[in-house]
Design a protein around this motif. Structure first.
Motif, PDB file in Angstrom:
ATOM      1  N   MET A   1       5.144   6.395   6.061  1.00 14.94           N
ATOM      2  CA  MET A   1       4.842   6.593   7.212  1.00 14.94           C
ATOM      3  C   MET A   1       3.689   5.784   7.646  1.00 14.94           C
ATOM      4  N   THR A   2       3.690   5.218   8.885  1.00 17.37           N
ATOM      5  CA  THR A   2       2.603   4.564   9.480  1.00 17.37           C
ATOM      6  C   THR A   2       1.681   5.496  10.476  1.00 17.37           C
ATOM      7  N   VAL A   3       0.406   5.144  10.541  1.00 15.60           N
ATOM      8  CA  VAL A   3      -0.242   5.784  11.655  1.00 15.60           C
ATOM      9  C   VAL A   3      -1.050   4.796  12.220  1.00 15.60           C
ATOM     10  N   ASN A   4      -1.562   5.190  13.755  1.00 22.14           N
ATOM     11  CA  ASN A   4      -2.178   4.306  14.381  1.00 22.14           C
ATOM     12  C   ASN A   4      -3.664   4.544  14.047  1.00 22.14           C
ATOM     13  N   TRP A   5      -4.619   3.379  14.486  1.00 20.70           N
ATOM     14  CA  TRP A   5      -6.060   3.402  14.137  1.00 20.70           C
ATOM     15  C   TRP A   5      -6.735   4.783  14.347  1.00 20.70           C
ATOM     16  N   ALA A   6      -6.340   5.375  15.481  1.00 22.22           N
ATOM     17  CA  ALA A   6      -6.936   6.704  15.789  1.00 22.22           C
ATOM     18  C   ALA A   6      -6.666   7.956  14.616  1.00 22.22           C
TER      19      ALA A   6
ATOM     20  N   PHE B   1       0.986  -7.614  18.698  1.00 22.13           N
ATOM     21  CA  PHE B   1       1.254  -6.546  17.888  1.00 22.13           C
ATOM     22  C   PHE B   1       0.384  -5.623  17.625  1.00 22.13           C
ATOM     23  N   GLU B   2       0.779  -4.371  17.482  1.00 27.65           N
ATOM     24  CA  GLU B   2      -0.022  -3.343  16.929  1.00 27.65           C
ATOM     25  C   GLU B   2       0.115  -3.000  15.395  1.00 27.65           C
ATOM     26  N   LEU B   3      -0.996  -3.154  14.676  1.00 22.94           N
ATOM     27  CA  LEU B   3      -0.660  -3.018  13.054  1.00 22.94           C
ATOM     28  C   LEU B   3      -0.923  -1.810  12.557  1.00 22.94           C
ATOM     29  N   ARG B   4       0.265  -1.079  12.226  1.00 22.82           N
ATOM     30  CA  ARG B   4       0.240   0.502  12.010  1.00 22.82           C
ATOM     31  C   ARG B   4      -0.123   0.573  10.698  1.00 22.82           C
ATOM     32  N   ILE B   5      -0.706   1.526  10.207  1.00 20.15           N
ATOM     33  CA  ILE B   5      -1.490   1.574   8.858  1.00 20.15           C
ATOM     34  C   ILE B   5      -0.766   2.403   7.865  1.00 20.15           C
ATOM     35  N   GLU B   6      -0.552   2.030   6.740  1.00 23.42           N
ATOM     36  CA  GLU B   6       0.174   2.866   5.491  1.00 23.42           C
ATOM     37  C   GLU B   6      -1.062   3.430   4.610  1.00 23.42           C
ATOM     38  N   ARG B   7      -1.945   2.168   4.310  1.00 25.72           N
ATOM     39  CA  ARG B   7      -2.922   2.445   3.458  1.00 25.72           C
ATOM     40  C   ARG B   7      -4.039   1.639   3.427  1.00 25.72           C
TER      41      ARG B   7
ATOM     42  N   PHE C   1      -5.591   7.284  11.785  1.00 25.74           N
ATOM     43  CA  PHE C   1      -6.415   6.885  10.516  1.00 25.74           C
ATOM     44  C   PHE C   1      -8.011   7.238  10.385  1.00 25.74           C
ATOM     45  N   GLU C   2      -8.396   6.838  11.541  1.00 21.41           N
ATOM     46  CA  GLU C   2      -9.941   7.486  11.766  1.00 21.41           C
ATOM     47  C   GLU C   2     -10.218   8.635  11.748  1.00 21.41           C
ATOM     48  N   GLY C   3      -9.171   9.598  12.601  1.00 22.65           N
ATOM     49  CA  GLY C   3      -9.230  11.253  12.098  1.00 22.65           C
ATOM     50  C   GLY C   3      -9.153  11.534  10.622  1.00 22.65           C
ATOM     51  N   ALA C   4      -8.328  10.788   9.981  1.00 24.46           N
ATOM     52  CA  ALA C   4      -8.060  11.285   8.420  1.00 24.46           C
ATOM     53  C   ALA C   4      -9.260  10.815   7.516  1.00 24.46           C
ATOM     54  N   ALA C   5      -9.855   9.503   7.631  1.00 26.60           N
ATOM     55  CA  ALA C   5     -10.664   8.997   6.947  1.00 26.60           C
ATOM     56  C   ALA C   5     -11.893   8.114   7.798  1.00 26.60           C
ATOM     57  N   PRO C   6     -12.795   8.916   8.477  1.00 26.66           N
ATOM     58  CA  PRO C   6     -13.625   8.479   9.269  1.00 26.66           C
ATOM     59  C   PRO C   6     -14.674   7.281   8.664  1.00 26.66           C
TER      60      PRO C   6
ATOM     61  N   LYS D   1     -13.190   2.953  -2.035  1.00 31.21           N
ATOM     62  CA  LYS D   1     -12.775   4.044  -1.295  1.00 31.21           C
ATOM     63  C   LYS D   1     -11.437   3.742  -0.864  1.00 31.21           C
ATOM     64  N   GLN D   2     -10.414   4.600  -0.923  1.00 32.90           N
ATOM     65  CA  GLN D   2      -8.893   4.255  -0.678  1.00 32.90           C
ATOM     66  C   GLN D   2      -8.557   5.339   0.401  1.00 32.90           C
ATOM     67  N   TRP D   3      -7.258   5.041   1.041  1.00 30.38           N
ATOM     68  CA  TRP D   3      -6.714   6.065   1.897  1.00 30.38           C
ATOM     69  C   TRP D   3      -5.377   5.813   2.155  1.00 30.38           C
ATOM     70  N   ARG D   4      -4.396   6.567   1.896  1.00 29.98           N
ATOM     71  CA  ARG D   4      -2.956   6.230   2.090  1.00 29.98           C
ATOM     72  C   ARG D   4      -2.700   7.571   3.001  1.00 29.98           C
ATOM     73  N   SER D   5      -1.527   7.117   4.072  1.00 31.62           N
ATOM     74  CA  SER D   5      -0.876   8.090   4.963  1.00 31.62           C
ATOM     75  C   SER D   5       0.005   8.797   3.814  1.00 31.62           C
ATOM     76  N   GLU D   6       0.336  10.110   4.429  1.00 29.88           N
ATOM     77  CA  GLU D   6       1.079  11.040   3.748  1.00 29.88           C
ATOM     78  C   GLU D   6       2.524  10.640   3.873  1.00 29.88           C
TER      79      GLU D   6
END
Length: 149
Positions: free
Chosen positions: A1-6, A122-128, A8-13, A142-147
């Motif tokens: 699953m990909t997420v937008n920057w917002a 292009f919007e770059l949608r984030i997985e990790r 990602f920012e909410g999950a890993a500020p 420091k790492q983050w991965r979308s669920e």
């Protein structure tokens, strides 16, 4: 699953703030997948704004052709020197072509430079994402991965 920057920012500020500092308006390197399956690396100037991470490019760019065919990418905001400078940030995900003129106008208004009308977006949608800083004791990651769903 990909997420937008917002998202990602909410999950890993903290990591997102670090990433914004390493990417936004700075030359970074976009890796795409060529038609033969090999990697291709391109300098780009990513933009972060309006809850999005995005890049502009010429419509004839090989990186654009790659992303149309296979949206997977890695984006690397590198270190400033051999000692690790201010650190590095890498994001992996999938690119989506922006065709909505309202979204394009919003991105244009937020860009750190004036994009040419002919550029594609292009919007770059984030997985990790991975942020690394360097100290005398070694790297700090420091790492983050979308669920996954």
């Amino acid at each position: 699953m990909t997420v937008n920057w917002a998202e990602f920012e909410g999950a890993a500020p903290e990591l997102a703030a670090f990433g914004r500092g390493r990417l936004a308006g700075r030359v970074s390197y976009l890796a795409t997948v060529r038609a033969d399956g090999g990697p291709r690396v391109h300098p780009v100037t990513p933009q972060v704004g309006g809850g999005r991470l995005y890049v502009y490019m010429e419509p004839t760019s090989p990186k654009g052709h790659d992303l149309h065919r296979d949206p997977r990418f890695a984006l690397h905001g590198g270190v400033e020197d051999n000692d690790g400078g201010a650190g590095e940030f890498i994001v992996h995900g999938r690119a989506e072509l922006i065709t909505d003129p309202h979204v394009r106008a919003e991105c244009d208004s937020l860009a750190s430079y004036t994009p040419r009308e002919r550029y594609i977006l292009f919007e770059l949608r984030i997985e990790r994402a991975l942020g690394t800083t360097y100290s005398d004791d070694g790297p700090i990651r420091k790492q983050w991965r979308s669920e996954s769903k």
